[in-house]
Scaffold this active site. Structure first.
Site, PDB file in Angstrom:
ATOM      1  CD  GLN A  32      28.819  44.115  48.328  1.00  0.00           C
ATOM      2  OE1 GLN A  32      29.627  43.785  47.466  1.00  0.00           O
ATOM      3  NE2 GLN A  32      27.991  45.119  48.169  1.00  0.00           N
ATOM      4  CB  SER A  33      32.193  37.608  47.168  1.00  0.00           C
ATOM      5  OG  SER A  33      33.045  38.450  46.477  1.00  0.00           O
ATOM      6  CB  THR A  34      36.109  39.756  49.722  1.00  0.00           C
ATOM      7  OG1 THR A  34      36.078  41.008  49.032  1.00  0.00           O
ATOM      8  CG2 THR A  34      36.375  38.656  48.729  1.00  0.00           C
ATOM      9  CD  GLN A  73      33.423  41.833  46.031  1.00  0.00           C
ATOM     10  OE1 GLN A  73      32.443  41.291  46.507  1.00  0.00           O
ATOM     11  NE2 GLN A  73      33.972  41.463  44.902  1.00  0.00           N
ATOM     12  CD  GLN A 115      30.436  33.563  55.252  1.00  0.00           C
ATOM     13  OE1 GLN A 115      31.338  32.858  54.804  1.00  0.00           O
ATOM     14  NE2 GLN A 115      29.963  33.426  56.454  1.00  0.00           N
TER      15      GLN A 115
END
Ligand SMILES: [Zn+2]
Length: 695
Positions: free
Chosen positions: A22-24, A27, A64
């Site tokens: 999950q990118s952030t 999220q 990340q």
């Protein structure tokens, strides 16, 4: 070709890798649905024939950003394992998002193709070894990167547009808030406002961030800060140097909107870097955009002041070192005018006295570079001492006392701020008490917590009260007339004390420290530029001639120089020393002349050497004579020893020059050489080879 036929037993022997990302962080918190979808892939793998225990889940990278692989440990591990041939299949939700950067993606594809690993996403199963699958995967990667780019461009574009109109809502520094209409205005909290005003006024008065911090400490004033992100509650903290600098450098306090004060970029490895930009490179700057605590001109003046302080300190604020033994008056106070570092002292003996040199040698110690500056200290100490004596005059002290009483009136202002602190603490304690009173006493857990909070607030209140009273007592100590008279009397005492031979060097150093902030030294050709900064901030500049070396200071009488010049015609330097001593001369240091003193004087006053003089008179070297008489240089010495050739000594060593040999002499030498040749033939075996042997 259907999906199942791509999976072979070779693939099934190896593990299945499920990469979850999950990118952030947001999220991760909100988008649990996609996590669910990612875990559903796992079931697909089982359906394709992988046993549960051989499914490796990589989920290190949750939270990340995918823009580069370098900070994503999980992705790195995935690539490594695929490269080692451990993976039969790589699974991911929209696999192309495994890597949001095309280079990373293509590398993964390449490696998968080489190690015959499959790729699986929600749309299907791919074998990167097959051209068609690879093309499709490549396209997916490109699309994914394009999507990221467009997304970013849209976001950035929106932000820039708003910034250009100075309407972008950005986090504000403490003391500024948004009102209901989203306009920036001063914080309605009077205590916060007042603190910032005192802060800027103090900087105005002291001219240094460090002094401002010290003033806040002295007056026991606190500086406001916004509570943790989002809560917006005001908290109070000690003012630190870095907070002071941030506050002074922030243009928003001058009512200016600015955007793009920093530049961020990624390097080849994908690491993010950030750098502060000079003011003329900021993206947007709009003056008078909103209310502020100081004018734009004041802001600029402050920046200039900070820059000067920075240069004077060579990068950081610096405290003077403590006085140590040794006579160097300015030890610990001296800064290098070339690089801004503190200079150290080194002593050497000169006429039985310790004389200081100030040296800047940090680089020399740490990086073995040459010494930055080395300046003889004796003259500087003397001049600065004179300056101090000249500064502590009755008139100067009178002025200082007037300033002192002026400052006294400002203390009322500080006192008001402290009173506000007490009021606030009182208010908070009251609130905690009310909360405690309201809770149902049967609800033990809550009641206990609230009671603890109430106690905490009460303790804080007592502390603030005590501090306030202590400061009030301190501030109220006004100087009495008697004290003022004493201080003025000091003015006449100070020069006496300073010049008194009985005053210890260490005490003189202490006095210097009471008066001086620092002294910056810079060598400029034949001058030393001395910048003296007094405690109050006043500066004085001195220009001193660069002292000559010791021998030049003790200047030799011109008669002696003339005598040396005259005697050099007929004597060596050693002989001249003896003659001068016999004539009763003494060197400037009071000692008897020696060869080295005469040699040094001759060198210093650029007097012609004895060798030069003799050569000008036409005398020849041994080598030149040897050429005339035939033979080598050592044979010339041989004939001089025998007394056939006459030489003139020109140094303390056995070094001679020779007059050109006359034809008679050459004849004589040839004759003797013939005799000698016969003799040596007779006792060939007993005599060692003479210089003539070479003839
Ligand atoms: Zn230096």
């Amino acid at each position: 070709m259907n999906a199942e036929s791509k999976v072979t037993s070779q693939h099934l022997k190896r593990a299945a890798y499920l990469y979850i990302r999950q990118s952030t962080l947001r999220q991760v918190l909100e988008n649990t649905e996609s996590t669910q979808r990612q875990y559903a892939l796992r079931r697909r793998a089982v359906a394709l024939g992988w046993p549960e225990e051989r499914i490796v889940i990589i989920d290190h990278d949750q939270g990340q950003s995918g823009a580069s692989a370098s900070e994503r440990e999980g992705f790195q591990r995935l690539v490594a394992d695929v490269g080692l041939g451990k993976a039969g299949i790589v699974m991911g939700l929209e696999v192309s998002r495994l890597a949001r950067n095309c280079a990373d993606w293509h590398r993964l594809l390449e490696i998968c193709a080489l190690t015959h690993s499959l790729i699986l996403d929600e749309d299907g199963l791919y074998d990167p070894g097959h051209y068609n699958d690879r093309l499709l995967l490549g396209l997916k990667g490109t699309m994914s990167e394009a999507e990221l780019h467009i997304l970013k461009a849209r976001l950035v574009g929106g932000v820039l547009n708003k910034a250009q109109r100075a309407e972008l809502k950005m986090p504000l520094p403490v003391g500024l808030v948004y009102d209901e209409d989203e306009r920036v205005c001063l914080d309605p909290d009077q205590q916060v406002q007042q603190s910032l005003r005192v802060f800027f006024a103090t900087f105005e008065r002291t001219g240094s961030a460090w002094a401002t911090v010290q003033a806040f400490r002295r007056e026991a004033l606190k500086f406001p800060k916004r509570g943790q992100a989002g809560t917006g509650e005001i908290a109070w903290q000690e003012l630190t140097h870095s907070i002071a600098l941030d506050t002074l450098h922030n243009p928003r306090y001058a009512g200016a909107f600015c955007f793009g004060r920093r530049r961020t970029w990624r390097d080849a490895e994908g690491k993010s870097h950030s750098q502060e930009l000079p003011r003329d490179q900021w993206r947007f700057l709009k003056q008078n955009a909103h209310a502020g605590y100081l004018s734009w001109d004041q802001f600029l003046a402050n920046q200039q002041r900070l820059l000067q302080n920075h240069q004077a300190h060579g990068g950081g604020e610096r405290k003077a070192g403590p006085p140590r033994e040794g006579p160097a008056l300015l030890q610990g106070l001296v800064l290098c005018g070339q690089c801004g570092r503190s200079m150290t002292v080194c002593y050497h003996h000169r006429q039985g006295r310790l004389t200081p040199d100030y040296i800047c040698e940090k680089d020399c110690v740490q990086k073995s570079e040459p010494v930055c500056q080395r300046i003889p200290g004796a003259g500087i100490d003397e001049e600065v001492g004179r300056l101090l004596v000249g500064s502590v005059t009755p008139l100067a002290l009178e002025v200082a006392l007037n300033v002192q009483s002026e400052i006294q009136t400002r203390l009322a202002e500080a006192d008001r701020l402290r009173q506000q602190q007490v009021e606030r603490a009182q208010y908070e304690a009251d609130r905690a008490r009310v909360r405690y009173m309201r809770v149902d006493p049967n609800h033990r857990l809550v009641a206990d917590t609230l009671e603890a909070q109430w106690n905490e607030k009460l303790r804080a209140l007592t502390e603030v009260k005590e501090e306030c009273e202590k400061q009030q007592r301190l501030d109220s100590t006004q100087l009495s007339e008697e004290q003022k008279a004493k201080i003025l009397a000091l003015a006449s005492e100070f020069p006496k004390l300073w010049q008194d031979a009985k005053t210890a060097g260490r005490d003189r150093k202490r006095m210097a420290r009471l008066l001086l902030e620092d002294v910056t030294l810079r060598r400029e050709q034949q001058e030393i530029n001395v910048q003296v900064r007094f405690k109050g901030g006043a500066t004085r500049e001195l220009r001193l001639p660069f002292p000559k070396a010791a021998w030049a200071l003790r200047k030799t009488k011109p008669e002696i120089i003339g005598e040396i010049d005259r005697l050099l015609a007929d004597h060596t330097e050693g002989e001249i020393a003896q003659i001068l001593n016999e004539q009763g001369w003494r060197s400037s240091g009071g000692a008897a002349f020696t060869f080295s003193i005469v040699n040094h004087l001759r060198w210093t006053y650029k007097i012609k050497t004895r060798y030069q003089r003799l050569r000008e008179r036409g005398l020849l070297t041994a080598r030149e004579v040897a050429q005339i008489i035939g033979g080598v240089a050592s044979s010339v010495k041989y004939w001089r020893h025998l007394g056939v050739l006459s030489g003139v000594r020109y140094s303390e060593k056995e070094e001679y020059l020779y007059p050109s040999p006359t034809p008679d002499l050459i004849q004589e030498i040839r004759r003797r050489r013939g005799l000698r040749g016969k003799k040596s033939d007779e006792n060939k075996h007993s005599s060692p080879s003479s210089p003539l042997g070479a003839v």
